[in-house]
Design a protein around this motif. Structure first.
Motif, PDB file in Angstrom:
ATOM      1  N   ALA A  83       0.618  -1.088   0.042  1.00 41.19           N
ATOM      2  CA  ALA A  83       0.044   0.038  -0.279  1.00 41.19           C
ATOM      3  C   ALA A  83       0.570   1.652   0.357  1.00 41.19           C
ATOM      4  CB  ALA A  83      -1.083  -0.020   0.992  1.00 41.19           C
ATOM      5  N   LEU A  84       1.819   1.135   0.542  1.00 41.22           N
ATOM      6  CA  LEU A  84       3.005   2.202   0.759  1.00 41.22           C
ATOM      7  C   LEU A  84       3.717   2.905  -0.189  1.00 41.22           C
ATOM      8  CD1 LEU A  84       3.625   2.442   4.682  1.00 41.22           C
ATOM      9  CD2 LEU A  84       2.434   4.194   3.690  1.00 41.22           C
ATOM     10  N   GLY A  85       3.853   1.295  -1.092  1.00 44.03           N
ATOM     11  CA  GLY A  85       4.490   1.575  -3.089  1.00 44.03           C
ATOM     12  C   GLY A  85       5.963   1.603  -2.407  1.00 44.03           C
ATOM     13  N   ARG A 121       1.464   9.241   6.660  1.00 40.78           N
ATOM     14  CA  ARG A 121       0.322   8.972   4.047  1.00 40.78           C
ATOM     15  C   ARG A 121      -1.009   9.350   4.418  1.00 40.78           C
ATOM     16  NH1 ARG A 121       3.819   6.940   0.268  1.00 40.78           N
ATOM     17  NH2 ARG A 121       5.368   6.958   1.592  1.00 40.78           N
ATOM     18  N   VAL A 122      -1.482   9.037   5.705  1.00 37.89           N
ATOM     19  CA  VAL A 122      -2.592   8.670   4.978  1.00 37.89           C
ATOM     20  C   VAL A 122      -3.181  10.146   5.548  1.00 37.89           C
ATOM     21  CG1 VAL A 122      -4.971   8.099   6.286  1.00 37.89           C
ATOM     22  CG2 VAL A 122      -3.543   6.557   5.311  1.00 37.89           C
ATOM     23  N   LYS A 123      -2.819  10.715   6.169  1.00 35.93           N
ATOM     24  CA  LYS A 123      -3.171  12.634   6.573  1.00 35.93           C
ATOM     25  C   LYS A 123      -3.089  13.002   5.401  1.00 35.93           C
ATOM     26  CE  LYS A 123      -2.320  15.562  10.128  1.00 35.93           C
ATOM     27  NZ  LYS A 123      -1.268  16.138  11.111  1.00 35.93           N
ATOM     28  N   ASP A 152      -8.196   6.454   0.212  1.00 28.84           N
ATOM     29  CA  ASP A 152      -8.516   4.604   0.135  1.00 28.84           C
ATOM     30  C   ASP A 152      -6.950   4.228   0.419  1.00 28.84           C
ATOM     31  OD1 ASP A 152      -7.963   3.215  -3.250  1.00 28.84           O
ATOM     32  OD2 ASP A 152      -8.768   2.128  -1.029  1.00 28.84           O
ATOM     33  N   GLU A 153      -7.152   2.924   1.124  1.00 27.32           N
ATOM     34  CA  GLU A 153      -6.139   2.872   2.147  1.00 27.32           C
ATOM     35  C   GLU A 153      -5.090   1.464   1.220  1.00 27.32           C
ATOM     36  OE1 GLU A 153      -6.716   2.225   6.228  1.00 27.32           O
ATOM     37  OE2 GLU A 153      -7.818   4.295   7.298  1.00 27.32           O
ATOM     38  N   SER A 154      -6.332   0.920   0.263  1.00 29.37           N
ATOM     39  CA  SER A 154      -5.269   0.575  -0.175  1.00 29.37           C
ATOM     40  C   SER A 154      -4.196   0.881  -1.266  1.00 29.37           C
ATOM     41  CB  SER A 154      -6.342  -0.709  -1.372  1.00 29.37           C
ATOM     42  OG  SER A 154      -7.098  -0.020  -2.103  1.00 29.37           O
ATOM     43  N   ASP A 155      -4.209   1.866  -1.864  1.00 26.72           N
ATOM     44  CA  ASP A 155      -2.902   2.391  -2.062  1.00 26.72           C
ATOM     45  C   ASP A 155      -2.700   4.049  -2.199  1.00 26.72           C
ATOM     46  OD1 ASP A 155      -1.268   3.299  -4.311  1.00 26.72           O
ATOM     47  OD2 ASP A 155      -2.635   3.538  -5.502  1.00 26.72           O
ATOM     48  N   LEU A 156      -1.016   4.082  -1.406  1.00 29.12           N
ATOM     49  CA  LEU A 156      -1.125   4.950  -1.003  1.00 29.12           C
ATOM     50  C   LEU A 156       0.244   5.363  -1.233  1.00 29.12           C
ATOM     51  CD1 LEU A 156      -2.330   4.460   3.106  1.00 29.12           C
ATOM     52  CD2 LEU A 156      -3.776   5.929   1.092  1.00 29.12           C
ATOM     53  N   SER A 157       0.906   5.416  -2.222  1.00 24.74           N
ATOM     54  CA  SER A 157       1.655   5.837  -2.913  1.00 24.74           C
ATOM     55  C   SER A 157       1.940   6.620  -2.806  1.00 24.74           C
ATOM     56  CB  SER A 157       2.171   4.484  -4.281  1.00 24.74           C
ATOM     57  OG  SER A 157       1.105   4.416  -5.362  1.00 24.74           O
ATOM     58  N   TYR A 164      -3.894  12.443  -7.597  1.00 26.14           N
ATOM     59  CA  TYR A 164      -5.232  13.330  -6.809  1.00 26.14           C
ATOM     60  C   TYR A 164      -4.519  14.975  -6.872  1.00 26.14           C
ATOM     61  CZ  TYR A 164      -7.915   9.882  -4.387  1.00 26.14           C
ATOM     62  OH  TYR A 164      -8.485   8.813  -4.065  1.00 26.14           O
ATOM     63  N   GLN A 165      -3.363  15.311  -7.197  1.00 28.65           N
ATOM     64  CA  GLN A 165      -2.608  16.803  -7.055  1.00 28.65           C
ATOM     65  C   GLN A 165      -3.319  16.799  -8.642  1.00 28.65           C
ATOM     66  OE1 GLN A 165       1.052  17.238  -6.011  1.00 28.65           O
ATOM     67  NE2 GLN A 165       0.851  16.832  -4.187  1.00 28.65           N
ATOM     68  N   SER A 166      -3.025  16.278  -9.833  1.00 31.08           N
ATOM     69  CA  SER A 166      -3.575  16.341 -11.442  1.00 31.08           C
ATOM     70  C   SER A 166      -4.664  16.788 -11.293  1.00 31.08           C
ATOM     71  CB  SER A 166      -2.914  15.596 -12.295  1.00 31.08           C
ATOM     72  OG  SER A 166      -3.033  14.038 -11.862  1.00 31.08           O
ATOM     73  N   GLN A 167      -5.457  16.001 -10.486  1.00 27.12           N
ATOM     74  CA  GLN A 167      -7.284  16.403 -10.854  1.00 27.12           C
ATOM     75  C   GLN A 167      -8.289  17.451 -10.570  1.00 27.12           C
ATOM     76  OE1 GLN A 167      -8.612  12.738  -8.104  1.00 27.12           O
ATOM     77  NE2 GLN A 167     -11.263  13.470  -9.031  1.00 27.12           N
ATOM     78  N   LEU A 168      -6.777  18.464 -10.041  1.00 26.43           N
ATOM     79  CA  LEU A 168      -7.230  19.105  -9.844  1.00 26.43           C
ATOM     80  C   LEU A 168      -7.930  20.045 -10.657  1.00 26.43           C
ATOM     81  CD1 LEU A 168      -5.562  20.281  -6.723  1.00 26.43           C
ATOM     82  CD2 LEU A 168      -7.768  19.930  -6.460  1.00 26.43           C
ATOM     83  N   HIS A 169      -7.121  19.759 -12.288  1.00 27.06           N
ATOM     84  CA  HIS A 169      -7.222  20.566 -13.241  1.00 27.06           C
ATOM     85  C   HIS A 169      -8.696  19.920 -13.990  1.00 27.06           C
ATOM     86  CE1 HIS A 169      -3.452  22.162 -12.853  1.00 27.06           C
ATOM     87  NE2 HIS A 169      -3.265  20.858 -12.045  1.00 27.06           N
ATOM     88  N   ASP A 170      -9.323  19.052 -13.923  1.00 26.27           N
ATOM     89  CA  ASP A 170     -10.237  18.303 -14.163  1.00 26.27           C
ATOM     90  C   ASP A 170     -11.525  18.402 -13.923  1.00 26.27           C
ATOM     91  OD1 ASP A 170      -8.770  15.539 -14.441  1.00 26.27           O
ATOM     92  OD2 ASP A 170      -8.212  17.135 -15.998  1.00 26.27           O
ATOM     93  N   LEU A 171     -12.182  19.770 -12.611  1.00 26.92           N
ATOM     94  CA  LEU A 171     -12.903  19.413 -12.483  1.00 26.92           C
ATOM     95  C   LEU A 171     -14.190  20.263 -13.512  1.00 26.92           C
ATOM     96  CD1 LEU A 171     -12.237  21.979  -9.334  1.00 26.92           C
ATOM     97  CD2 LEU A 171     -12.285  19.419  -9.405  1.00 26.92           C
ATOM     98  N   GLN A 172     -13.586  21.147 -14.519  1.00 30.48           N
ATOM     99  CA  GLN A 172     -15.096  21.088 -15.965  1.00 30.48           C
ATOM    100  C   GLN A 172     -15.554  20.026 -15.702  1.00 30.48           C
ATOM    101  OE1 GLN A 172     -15.983  24.319 -16.182  1.00 30.48           O
ATOM    102  NE2 GLN A 172     -14.120  25.435 -15.048  1.00 30.48           N
TER     103      GLN A 172
END
Length: 581
Positions: A83-85, A121-123, A152-157, A164-172
Motif C-alpha cells: 500500500a505504501l509503494g 501517508r493517510v493524513k 483509499d488505504e489500499s493505495d497510498l503510494s 490526486y494533485q493533477s485531478q484539480l485540473h479536471d473539475l470542469q
C-alpha cells in the motif's frame, strides 16, 4: 494382562499404581473374573489414551492459532509495504527463524513502524482530497463540508498522491455531471408528483426557483445544496408514496375481506377495481397518474367504514357460522365441547360491545386453525379407532351367528353369512394387534402433549382397558362352558352305558357377549359410540368422565392364546362345514 505399578514419589500420595492395586484387591475380594478384569483394564487404558489425545489436540490447536497469527502478521506486513509503494524496507526481516513466538516478536516492531508511516501517508492523502472537495464546492456554489473525505488505504503510494494533485485540473467535467444528475432528479420528482396527485411546478420551485422549466437548462442550479434538497425531496416523495400505497393496500384488503364476508356482487366491486388492482403491487410498480391521490384513499376508507358498519349488524350471524364450523371440526375429531356455553359467550361479547368484531372473528379463526391442527394430530388414532369399532361390530355379529343353531340350514342367504363369518373371524383375530397399536399410539400422543386422549369425552385408554377386561371375562366364560360341556358329555356317556339310551342333549347356556363400542351409539359416530355394557353383564365396569385421569389399561392379556382358542373352538365345534372362498 501385565500391569506396571508406579512407585509413590511421596508418602501418602495417590497414584495410578496405588489405585490400580486397590482395584485389584477389590476384584480379588469380589471374585471378579479375569475376563472382566481385562475388559475393565482395557477401558481404563482407553480412557487414558483419550485424555492424552485431548491434550495433544489442544496443543495442536494452540500451535495452529499461533501459526495463523504469524501468517496474518506476515500478510499484514506485505499489504502495508504494498500500500505504501515501498519496494524495499530496511526493517523487514528477510529470513525468519526460531520459534513461532520469537518470529512474532521479531515482526511486531516492524509492523508498528509501518503503521506509523501509513498514518502519516493517510493524513497527506486526506489533506489533498479535502482541498479537491473544497474546490468542487466552490465551483458548485459555496459548499461547506463538515466531514473529511474517505481515503483509499489500499493505495497510498506517492504516484497516487501525484494523480490526486493533477485531478484539480479536471473539475470542469464535474459541472456537466452535476447538471445531468439534477435533470434526473427533476424527472423523478415529476413522475412521483403525477402518481401522488401533487403540483409538480410548485414542488420543484420550493427546492430552487431555477429548476422551473421556464428558464434555460444552463441557468439551473447545480450546487451541492440543490442536489441535496432534490435528493431529500425525492426521498420524501418516495416515502409518502410508500405510506400511501401501504394505507391503500390495507383499505383494499379490508374491502376484499368485507366483500367476501358479505358476498358483495361483482357489479358493486367493479367501482373499486382501480384500487384493488394495486393490492399486491410494489412501490415501483405503481406508475398510473393519480393512483395514490388522497381523495382516492379517502373514498376507499369511507367505503370500508360503510361496509364495516353494515357488517356489525350481521356480526351474530357471522360469528355463529364460524362457531358451527368449529363445532363441526370438534365433532369430526370426537372432541367433546359445550356448544351452548360457547354460543352464550359469543352473544354476551357481542351484546356487551367490549370486543371489536374484527378481533372476535380473528380469535375465532385462530381457534378454528388450532382445532384443525388438533384434529390433524388425532387423525391417525381416530382412523384406527374406527377400524377397531368396525372389528368389534363384526365380533358381536359373529357371536350372534355362532349361537344360531340354524345357521347351516339351506336357507336363502346362508352362503353369504358363511362368507361373512369367515371374514369376521379373520378380522376378529386382528383385534388384539390393533388394540396394542392403538394403546401405543395413544400413549405416545399423550406423552407428547401432556394431556389425555379422549373420544367423545371418554379417555380412549380407559375404553381400551374396559374392552380388554370384557374380552378376558368372555374367554374365561368360554373356557368354563367348554369344561361344563365336557363334563355333561361324560355324564351322558355313563348314563348311556348304564341305561342303554342317550338322553336328549341339554340346551347350551348362553355366554357373555362383548358389546362393541358402537352398542349404544348411532350410525353416524355420535357421542354414544363408546364401549358400554348391557345391564345383565355383572362384574364389569363402565367408564365415566370422572375416571379420565386414573383409568389406564390393565396388564396386557395373551391375545395370541385367545385367538388360538377361538380357532380351536371353531374347528372342534359345530362350524365344520367348508366355507366357499
Amino acid at each position: 494382562m501385565a500391569v506396571v505399578d508406579a512407585e509413590n514419589p511421596r508418602l501418602g500420595e495417590t497414584t495410578c499404581g496405588s489405585l490400580l492395586q486397590k482395584l485389584q484387591e477389590i476384584w480379588n475380594e469380589v471374585g471378579e473374573s479375569d475376563e472382566e478384569r481385562d475388559k475393565m483394564l482395557l477401558q481404563l487404558e482407553q480412557e487414558c489414551l483419550d485424555v492424552y489425545k485431548r491434550k495433544v489436540e489442544l496443543a495442536a490447536k494452540s500451535r495452529a492459532q499461533l501459526l495463523q497469527a504469524l501468517s496474518d502478521a506476515k500478510l499484514e506486513l506485505s499489504s502495508l509495504v504494498s500500500a505504501l509503494g515501498e519496494k524495499s524496507f530496511v526493517g523487514v526481516p528477510e529470513k525468519t527463524s526460531g520459534t513461532i513466538k520469537e518470529q512474532l516478536a521479531a515482526i511486531a516492531p516492524v509492523l508498528e513502524q509501518l503503521w506509523k508511516q501509513k498514518e502519516d501517508r493517510v493524513k497527506e492523502f486526506s489533506d489533498v482530497q479535502s482541498q479537491i472537495q473544497k474546490i468542487c464546492g466552490e465551483i458548485a456554489g459555496n459548499l461547506n463540508l463538515s466531514e473529511s473525505p474517505a481515503v483509499d488505504e489500499s493505495d497510498l503510494s506517492l504516484k497516487k498522491l501525484d494523480e490526486y494533485q493533477s485531478q484539480l485540473h479536471d473539475l470542469q467535467k464535474e459541472k456537466s455531471e452535476r447538471l445531468h444528475k439534477v435533470l434526473e432528479f427533476v424527472s423523478t420528482v415529476h413522475d412521483l408528483c403525477a402518481v401522488l396527485g401533487l403540483d409538480f411546478l410548485s414542488t420543484v420551485t420550493e427546492v430552487h426557483p431555477s429548476l422551473n422549466d421556464s428558464t434555460g437548462v444552463q441557468s439551473k442550479s447545480i450546487s451541492n445544496d440543490t442536489l441535496s434538497r432534490l435528493a431529500k425531496t425525492v426521498l420524501a416523495l418516495k416515502e409518502d408514496k410508500k405510506q400511501r400505497l401501504h394505507k391503500l393496500q390495507e383499505s383494499a384488503t379490508q374491502l376484499l375481506d368485507l366483500w367476501n364476508l358479505m358476498d358483495t356482487p361483482d357489479e358493486e366491486r367493479g367501482f373499486f377495481d382501480h384500487v384493488t388492482c394495486n393490492i399486491s403491487a410494489s412501490v415501483d410498480e405503481v406508475t398510473v397518474p393519480g393512483a395514490l391521490a388522497w381523495d382516492l384513499i379517502e373514498q376507499t376508507e369511507v367505503e370500508v367504514e360503510r361496509l364495516d358498519q353494515l357488517k356489525s349488524s350481521r356480526m351474530k350471524e357471522i360469528a355463529f357460522k364460524k362457531q358451527s364450523e368449529l363445532e363441526e371440526i370438534f365433532t369430526r375429531a370426537h372432541i367433546e365441547i359445550d356448544p351452548e356455553a360457547a354460543r352464550d359467550k359469543i352473544m354476551e361479547l357481542i351484546d356487551s360491545g367490549n370486543v371489536e368484531p374484527t378481533e372476535l372473528l380473528a380469535d375465532m379463526d385462530d381457534q378454528i386453525a388450532k382445532a384443525r391442527d388438533e384434529a390433524l394430530s388425532r387423525k391417525d388414532i381416530l382412523d384406527k379407532v374406527e377400524k377397531w369399532m368396525s372389528a368389534c361390530e363384526e365380533e358381536s355379529w359373529l357371536e350372534d351367528y355362532n349361537r344360531d343353531e340354524n345357521r347351516y340350514n339351506a336357507s336363502r342367504g346362508a352362503h353369504l353369512n358363511l362368507k361373512r363369518a369367515e371374514k369376521a373371524r379373520i378380522l376378529v383375530n386382528k383385534i388384539p394387534a390393533l388394540v396394542d397399536t392403538l394403546v401405543a399410539k395413544t400413549r405416545g400422543w399423550e406423552e407428547d402433549r401432556g394431556i389425555s386422549f379422549t373420544y367423545d369425552g371418554v379417555p380412549l385408554l380407559a375404553m381400551l382397558d374396559e374392552y380388554a377386561m370384557l374380552r378376558q371375562d368372555r374367554e374365561e366364560e368360554k373356557r368354563r362352558m367348554r369344561d361344563q360341556k365336557k363334563y355333561q358329555e361324560l355324564q351322558h356317556t355313563e348314563q348311556e352305558t348304564i341305561f342303554g339310551s342317550k338322553p336328549s342333549p341339554a340346551r347350551p347356556v348362553g355366554t357373555k357377549k362383548i358389546v362393541g363400542p358402537r352398542a349404544n351409539g348411532g350410525p353416524n359416530g355420535t357421542p354414544g359410540r363408546r364401549l358400554s355394557l348391557n345391564a345383565h353383564q355383572n362384574g364389569s365396569r363402565s367408564v365415566t368422565k370422572d375416571a379420565k385421569k386414573d383409568l389406564r389399561p390393565v396388564a396386557p392379556m395373551n391375545y395370541v392364546e385367545i385367538a388360538k382358542e377361538d380357532a380351536a373352538s371353531h374347528i372342534s365345534g359345530t362350524d365344520t362345514l367348508p366355507v366357499s372362498p
